[in-house]
Design a protein around this motif. Sequence first.
Motif, PDB file in Angstrom:
ATOM      1  N   GLN A 191       0.821  -1.048  -0.086  1.00 26.28           N
ATOM      2  CA  GLN A 191      -0.173   0.027  -0.005  1.00 26.28           C
ATOM      3  C   GLN A 191       0.859   1.151   0.040  1.00 26.28           C
ATOM      4  O   GLN A 191       2.007   1.380   0.832  1.00 26.28           O
ATOM      5  CB  GLN A 191      -1.021  -0.033   1.227  1.00 26.28           C
ATOM      6  CG  GLN A 191      -1.931   1.017   1.211  1.00 26.28           C
ATOM      7  CD  GLN A 191      -2.750   0.967   2.472  1.00 26.28           C
ATOM      8  OE1 GLN A 191      -2.723   0.663   3.534  1.00 26.28           O
ATOM      9  NE2 GLN A 191      -3.892   1.754   2.451  1.00 26.28           N
ATOM     10  N   LEU A 192       0.599   2.163  -0.695  1.00 28.31           N
ATOM     11  CA  LEU A 192       1.405   3.277  -0.975  1.00 28.31           C
ATOM     12  C   LEU A 192       0.825   4.595  -0.273  1.00 28.31           C
ATOM     13  O   LEU A 192      -0.512   5.187  -0.712  1.00 28.31           O
ATOM     14  CB  LEU A 192       1.662   3.653  -2.504  1.00 28.31           C
ATOM     15  CG  LEU A 192       2.657   4.785  -2.716  1.00 28.31           C
ATOM     16  CD1 LEU A 192       3.947   4.826  -2.039  1.00 28.31           C
ATOM     17  CD2 LEU A 192       2.531   4.997  -4.371  1.00 28.31           C
ATOM     18  N   GLN A 193       1.393   4.963   0.692  1.00 29.71           N
ATOM     19  CA  GLN A 193       1.022   6.558   1.230  1.00 29.71           C
ATOM     20  C   GLN A 193      -0.615   6.324   1.601  1.00 29.71           C
ATOM     21  O   GLN A 193      -1.279   7.402   1.776  1.00 29.71           O
ATOM     22  CB  GLN A 193       1.110   7.553   0.236  1.00 29.71           C
ATOM     23  CG  GLN A 193       2.429   7.817  -0.267  1.00 29.71           C
ATOM     24  CD  GLN A 193       3.103   8.420   0.890  1.00 29.71           C
ATOM     25  OE1 GLN A 193       2.657   9.015   1.719  1.00 29.71           O
ATOM     26  NE2 GLN A 193       4.437   8.256   1.010  1.00 29.71           N
ATOM     27  N   GLY A 194      -1.068   5.426   1.935  1.00 25.13           N
ATOM     28  CA  GLY A 194      -2.280   5.115   2.549  1.00 25.13           C
ATOM     29  C   GLY A 194      -3.434   5.419   1.349  1.00 25.13           C
ATOM     30  O   GLY A 194      -4.563   5.506   1.671  1.00 25.13           O
ATOM     31  N   ILE A 195      -3.073   5.491   0.063  1.00 25.48           N
ATOM     32  CA  ILE A 195      -4.020   5.694  -0.658  1.00 25.48           C
ATOM     33  C   ILE A 195      -3.985   4.757  -2.013  1.00 25.48           C
ATOM     34  O   ILE A 195      -5.298   4.534  -2.489  1.00 25.48           O
ATOM     35  CB  ILE A 195      -3.419   7.213  -1.624  1.00 25.48           C
ATOM     36  CG1 ILE A 195      -3.213   8.272  -0.316  1.00 25.48           C
ATOM     37  CG2 ILE A 195      -4.540   7.604  -2.553  1.00 25.48           C
ATOM     38  CD1 ILE A 195      -2.766   9.573  -1.094  1.00 25.48           C
ATOM     39  N   ILE A 202      -3.358   1.077  -3.810  1.00 21.20           N
ATOM     40  CA  ILE A 202      -2.798  -0.285  -3.521  1.00 21.20           C
ATOM     41  C   ILE A 202      -1.993  -0.772  -4.625  1.00 21.20           C
ATOM     42  O   ILE A 202      -2.660  -0.448  -5.984  1.00 21.20           O
ATOM     43  CB  ILE A 202      -4.116  -1.483  -3.515  1.00 21.20           C
ATOM     44  CG1 ILE A 202      -4.921  -0.917  -2.260  1.00 21.20           C
ATOM     45  CG2 ILE A 202      -3.443  -2.699  -3.482  1.00 21.20           C
ATOM     46  CD1 ILE A 202      -6.221  -1.625  -2.132  1.00 21.20           C
ATOM     47  N   LEU A 203      -0.782  -1.322  -4.287  1.00 21.60           N
ATOM     48  CA  LEU A 203       0.080  -1.933  -5.566  1.00 21.60           C
ATOM     49  C   LEU A 203      -0.309  -3.576  -5.599  1.00 21.60           C
ATOM     50  O   LEU A 203      -0.156  -3.991  -4.593  1.00 21.60           O
ATOM     51  CB  LEU A 203       1.466  -1.736  -5.329  1.00 21.60           C
ATOM     52  CG  LEU A 203       1.873  -0.094  -5.035  1.00 21.60           C
ATOM     53  CD1 LEU A 203       3.242   0.030  -4.757  1.00 21.60           C
ATOM     54  CD2 LEU A 203       1.379   0.857  -6.107  1.00 21.60           C
ATOM     55  N   ALA A 204      -0.538  -3.973  -6.818  1.00 22.00           N
ATOM     56  CA  ALA A 204      -0.774  -5.360  -6.962  1.00 22.00           C
ATOM     57  C   ALA A 204      -0.148  -5.874  -8.026  1.00 22.00           C
ATOM     58  O   ALA A 204       0.330  -5.207  -9.087  1.00 22.00           O
ATOM     59  CB  ALA A 204      -2.425  -5.548  -7.196  1.00 22.00           C
ATOM     60  N   GLU A 205       0.440  -7.201  -8.207  1.00 23.78           N
ATOM     61  CA  GLU A 205       1.087  -7.673  -9.164  1.00 23.78           C
ATOM     62  C   GLU A 205       0.269  -8.664  -9.988  1.00 23.78           C
ATOM     63  O   GLU A 205      -0.424  -9.795  -9.136  1.00 23.78           O
ATOM     64  CB  GLU A 205       2.562  -8.407  -8.633  1.00 23.78           C
ATOM     65  CG  GLU A 205       3.136  -9.267  -9.741  1.00 23.78           C
ATOM     66  CD  GLU A 205       4.092 -10.181  -9.043  1.00 23.78           C
ATOM     67  OE1 GLU A 205       5.102 -10.548  -9.682  1.00 23.78           O
ATOM     68  OE2 GLU A 205       4.084 -10.383  -7.543  1.00 23.78           O
ATOM     69  N   VAL A 239      -0.215  -3.432 -11.197  1.00 24.48           N
ATOM     70  CA  VAL A 239      -1.516  -2.733 -10.978  1.00 24.48           C
ATOM     71  C   VAL A 239      -1.535  -1.562  -9.905  1.00 24.48           C
ATOM     72  O   VAL A 239      -1.302  -1.762  -8.825  1.00 24.48           O
ATOM     73  CB  VAL A 239      -2.692  -3.770 -10.893  1.00 24.48           C
ATOM     74  CG1 VAL A 239      -4.119  -2.902 -10.877  1.00 24.48           C
ATOM     75  CG2 VAL A 239      -2.686  -4.689 -12.195  1.00 24.48           C
ATOM     76  N   VAL A 240      -1.999  -0.458 -10.235  1.00 27.48           N
ATOM     77  CA  VAL A 240      -2.145   0.575  -9.262  1.00 27.48           C
ATOM     78  C   VAL A 240      -3.600   0.984  -9.031  1.00 27.48           C
ATOM     79  O   VAL A 240      -4.255   1.264 -10.021  1.00 27.48           O
ATOM     80  CB  VAL A 240      -1.377   2.029  -9.771  1.00 27.48           C
ATOM     81  CG1 VAL A 240      -1.275   2.993  -8.591  1.00 27.48           C
ATOM     82  CG2 VAL A 240       0.071   1.704  -9.902  1.00 27.48           C
ATOM     83  N   VAL A 241      -3.941   0.840  -7.834  1.00 26.15           N
ATOM     84  CA  VAL A 241      -5.495   1.042  -7.561  1.00 26.15           C
ATOM     85  C   VAL A 241      -5.717   2.097  -6.481  1.00 26.15           C
ATOM     86  O   VAL A 241      -5.102   2.220  -5.464  1.00 26.15           O
ATOM     87  CB  VAL A 241      -6.020  -0.363  -6.940  1.00 26.15           C
ATOM     88  CG1 VAL A 241      -7.546  -0.160  -6.761  1.00 26.15           C
ATOM     89  CG2 VAL A 241      -6.092  -1.453  -7.915  1.00 26.15           C
ATOM     90  N   THR A 293     -10.483   4.062 -11.502  1.00 28.64           N
ATOM     91  CA  THR A 293     -10.068   3.460 -10.169  1.00 28.64           C
ATOM     92  C   THR A 293      -8.854   2.421 -10.235  1.00 28.64           C
ATOM     93  O   THR A 293      -8.332   2.398  -9.173  1.00 28.64           O
ATOM     94  CB  THR A 293     -11.111   2.600  -9.916  1.00 28.64           C
ATOM     95  OG1 THR A 293     -11.540   1.453 -10.894  1.00 28.64           O
ATOM     96  CG2 THR A 293     -12.448   3.102  -9.726  1.00 28.64           C
ATOM     97  N   TRP A 294      -8.351   2.238 -11.512  1.00 29.21           N
ATOM     98  CA  TRP A 294      -7.096   1.423 -11.524  1.00 29.21           C
ATOM     99  C   TRP A 294      -6.294   1.836 -12.770  1.00 29.21           C
ATOM    100  O   TRP A 294      -6.865   2.046 -13.717  1.00 29.21           O
ATOM    101  CB  TRP A 294      -6.976  -0.098 -11.212  1.00 29.21           C
ATOM    102  CG  TRP A 294      -8.178  -0.801 -12.532  1.00 29.21           C
ATOM    103  CD1 TRP A 294      -9.460  -0.857 -12.494  1.00 29.21           C
ATOM    104  CD2 TRP A 294      -7.641  -1.449 -13.343  1.00 29.21           C
ATOM    105  NE1 TRP A 294      -9.849  -1.538 -13.546  1.00 29.21           N
ATOM    106  CE2 TRP A 294      -8.606  -1.953 -14.354  1.00 29.21           C
ATOM    107  CE3 TRP A 294      -6.252  -1.886 -13.847  1.00 29.21           C
ATOM    108  CZ2 TRP A 294      -8.601  -2.866 -15.445  1.00 29.21           C
ATOM    109  CZ3 TRP A 294      -6.223  -2.668 -15.258  1.00 29.21           C
ATOM    110  CH2 TRP A 294      -7.196  -2.779 -15.825  1.00 29.21           C
ATOM    111  N   ARG A 295      -5.103   1.566 -12.859  1.00 24.87           N
ATOM    112  CA  ARG A 295      -4.210   1.588 -13.933  1.00 24.87           C
ATOM    113  C   ARG A 295      -3.408   0.696 -14.078  1.00 24.87           C
ATOM    114  O   ARG A 295      -2.755  -0.093 -13.073  1.00 24.87           O
ATOM    115  CB  ARG A 295      -3.510   2.811 -14.160  1.00 24.87           C
ATOM    116  CG  ARG A 295      -4.284   3.869 -14.347  1.00 24.87           C
ATOM    117  CD  ARG A 295      -4.536   3.994 -15.963  1.00 24.87           C
ATOM    118  NE  ARG A 295      -5.309   5.265 -16.402  1.00 24.87           N
ATOM    119  CZ  ARG A 295      -6.591   5.418 -16.662  1.00 24.87           C
ATOM    120  NH1 ARG A 295      -7.312   3.871 -16.533  1.00 24.87           N
ATOM    121  NH2 ARG A 295      -7.217   6.232 -17.004  1.00 24.87           N
ATOM    122  N   GLN A 296      -2.863   0.011 -15.183  1.00 29.68           N
ATOM    123  CA  GLN A 296      -2.038  -1.117 -15.394  1.00 29.68           C
ATOM    124  C   GLN A 296      -0.771  -0.739 -16.022  1.00 29.68           C
ATOM    125  O   GLN A 296      -0.647   0.346 -17.022  1.00 29.68           O
ATOM    126  CB  GLN A 296      -2.444  -2.063 -16.434  1.00 29.68           C
ATOM    127  CG  GLN A 296      -1.824  -3.318 -16.921  1.00 29.68           C
ATOM    128  CD  GLN A 296      -1.406  -4.330 -16.084  1.00 29.68           C
ATOM    129  OE1 GLN A 296      -2.619  -5.026 -15.693  1.00 29.68           O
ATOM    130  NE2 GLN A 296      -0.274  -4.691 -15.400  1.00 29.68           N
TER     131      GLN A 296
END
Length: 626
Positions: free
Chosen positions: A441-445, A447-450, A456-458, A609-612
């Motif tokens: 989780q980045l800066q509480g804002i 979600i980083l997913a693989e 994936v950045v959510v 809401t998300w970007r790849q």
Amino acid sequence: MTQPAPRRPIRELPDELISQIAAGEVVERPASVVRELVDNALDAGAAQVTVRLMAGGVRLIAVEDDGGGIPDAELPVALKRHATSKIGSLVDLESVGTMGFRGEALAAIASVSELSLLSRTPEQASAFLLDGRSGELRPAARAVGTSVEVRELFFSTPARRKFLKTDATELAHCIEAVRRHALGRPDVGFAIWHEGKLVEQWRRCGGSPQEAQDQRLADVLGRDFLEQSIAVQYSANGVTVQGRAGLPDAARARADQQFCYVNGRYVRDKVLTHAARSAYEDVLHGHRQPVYALHIALDPTRVDVNVHPTKIEVRFRDSREVHQAVRHGVENALAAPRAAAAALAAGTTGAPAEAAPAAPWPQQSSIFERKVPAAGGYGRPPAIDFGAGYGVQVRDLQALWSPASAGSAGPSEATVAYAAPAEPLPATEDGGWPLGRAIAQLQGIYILAENTQGLVVVDMHAAHERIVYERLKQQQASAAVLPSQPLLIPATFAATPQEVATAEGCAEVLATLGLEIAPFSPRTLAVRAVPTSLAHGDAVELARSVLAELAQHDASTVVLRARDELLATMACHGAVRANRRLTLEEMNALLRQMEATERSDVCNHGRPTWRQLSIRELDGLFMRGR
């Protein structure tokens, strides 16, 4: 004081003047001539249409086709007013299936230009050329088909010519007219020449109808349009809607890529435009305009195309059915989450959404922790069950951002979990979840997913906001009729005759929307009941908005819009807040819920809401392989 003009006797106008008056309606600019002549070419069964222009169409417009042609005996008749082969009775007029039918175009064009008509049928040994000005008919050389040449447009009406724009502007309008035909007829090839140079060409598309349509869309609007749109296929009550609707990310500042076709005819219709726009209401950001190319097919007797001289407008017998079909068709296409489709496009297969575990994901053993300072006085809230079937209630979410109770000794440091390289989770062995597994989780804002494509950045607040919003909408939509609440004192307002007529004629529709609006006097309406969810709003303003939309579009989304805005506000307040530290189990549960939620690719305000980020893009950032 000016003297009144002397009275003139009533008399019949000469035929040429009548045709010139008709030309004022039919022939607005060179593009109008191009549209009418291409219509005739398509009605003749042409497989290839070539348009040749000079000076933007002012000096020359020549349209050539390889259709069935016109017999020599019928060529002089073709230039007479109201002469056509497409209809012969009122029954034919009420079920028009051709592009043209009025029999006015050629006569109107010939009255304001120098027109010649060259045509040959398969049965004739040679073609025949007709001079529109002199009426001379003589043999000529040509293959089977028809050529129409229009020279010196508006030469006989110089005042009309002064209103034309530059040659470049008129050329652009001519190209747009042919482009609209090309999008509607992928089985026909089109070519446009200007001053002897080929400026546009769209070859005839083969294959299945769907393949041909997609190929023509890519040729005319670009491959990007095809890649940033989704297929639409919907049928209800004899109305079929198919085509492609652009993704919210592909929205534009102008409405210049919105194409609607009714039984193959390009139209600009308020009902269709409103229906398509309403399908994008909660997925577009700001005042962006959607892009789409939709083909509506219905019984020709249920649509009247004889309402405008240029046939650009139509009138539906039941506008509400058509409105609902278009709206539901586009809505259903936009509802499917795009994460799985993106994974398939990249050559991977995501696990089906219904296979998502109902319970939170199991605790991973190989996790290392890093201590970071936490906001003083705030303790870690309880875990959120994103996968709960009933959704997260607003009142329960107060704990997500409330400070720790006075009696609890909140920790001075918060724990941020990071996933160390570990063996894959059981659910990922079949190819990977479309949105992958959470790693941080980045800066509480964010979600980083693989996943199998990369990173994936959510945006966790935006994603959870959409999930809560869709659940609230489903709960409200379970009833066919919106629940209403009677007003203790009816709200009355002065109404126009149109508002009174609409309230009386659409009483059943108003009832399904939870509204009861009845005449109080010949010029006054009374609002006696409003939707329960909007009971605290302005009843008169709501009633006026609904009646205005019903009068214009025969359908209203005002109540649904107002209700959805209220639900969106509730969802925004009910969604997890920024700076809320989530565990990996909570993050993964949120990702799985996104994969199963409609329209989860954008939040309620139209933001993504998300970007790849693919591995290739990440390699490029670090110049790997260079």
